[in-house]
Design a protein around this motif. Structure first.
Motif: not given
Length: 277
Positions: A197-216
């Motif tokens: 998608r060329h939106v997230f600057a890095s994997q860390d940025d995506w991990t911090a924001a991605e809802p599926l990474q924070h389902v709890d």
């Protein structure tokens, strides 16, 4: 902070009675036709109040549209608010193209508690990108704009595609939000998927924001998920459903299109109404 006068539009449905034909009696003199019957009753038009303000967002470094939609005949003052987040490449006025105002009026007429829907221009999956921070606009600036319009604070979130990502991400941090609904949420199960998608600057940025990474951290009560079975994001939405256990989950025929979103919008609004009220 600047605002310009609002612009109001009204929808209208037209109807008319059929004409009556008079018969003549068996005499040469003409007989006057009986008076026309009273017009047949027809449903009241599905109108809605639509007000568009132009606001300056310091968080985004630009002017943005703030679109306020309320059901017909209901004063906006004091209404609870659901904030609607649009998809990538769209804007706040997209919800007018989806006929959300008329659907909102219809939902309220069918018994849904009245509420306002407010949409605002965003971008970047509703995350910061350099000097453009739509997330901070939602958290720091939008509450004041709602108050100036006589509305109650945000109680619900509704997001389509990219807006679904943004709504879920924001709901993680806003426990005062009592309802969240997503349609075709643009979620990513893996970093390689997200990177395209060329939106997230890095994997860390995506991990911090991605809802599926924070389902709890997502609410299960007051969460509704809709997605078409032919949508490119359906696998990610199925994962959201199986892990977050939303209150309502609907995978129904459809694709990532406005036709699908229009079709499910009435159900989405009926879901949101009682939960934001």
């Amino acid at each position: 902070m600047r605002s310009k006068p609002g612009v109001t539009r009204r929808g209208l449905l037209l109807g008319g009675p059929a004409a009556l034909v008079a018969a003549c009696a068996g005499r040469s003199a003409p007989v006057a036709a009986p008076p026309s019957a009273a017009p047949a009753s027809s449903p009241s038009p599905l109108k809605a109040s639509i007000t568009i303000h132009r606001r300056h967002s310091a968080a985004r470094g630009r002017d943005v549209d703030v679109v306020l939609m309320t059901p017909d005949g209901v004063p906006s003052t004091g209404l609870p608010v659901c904030v609607a987040l649009h998809g990538r490449g769209a804007n706040a006025r997209t919800f007018l193209d989806l006929d959300l105002p008329a659907a909102l009026t219809a939902a309220v007429r069918s018994g849904t508690p009245p509420f306002a829907v407010v949409a605002v221009d965003g971008s970047h999956y509703w995350m910061p990108d350099g000097g453009d921070d739509p997330h901070r606009m939602l958290t720091d600036e939008l509450p004041g704009w709602l108050s100036e319009s006589g509305l109650r604070p945000m109680a619900g979130l509704f997001g389509i595609s990219m807006g679904g990502f943004g709504a879920l991400n924001l709901a993680r941090r806003r426990r005062d939000v009592t309802a969240v609904a997503t349609c075709s949420a643009a979620l990513f199960r893996t970093w390689p998927e997200a990177r395209t998608r060329h939106v997230f600057a890095s994997q860390d940025d995506w991990t911090a924001a991605e809802p599926l990474q924070h389902v709890d951290e997502l609410p299960s009560r007051g969460l509704g998920v809709w997605c078409g079975d032919g949508d490119s994001f359906v696998a990610a939405n199925r994962k959201l459903i199986s892990t977050a256990h939303p209150e309502v989950a609907r995978i129904t025929p459809g694709k990532h299109t406005s036709e699908y979103w229009k079709g499910v919008l009435p159900e989405v609004l009926r879901f949101l109404g009682p939960r934001v009220a």
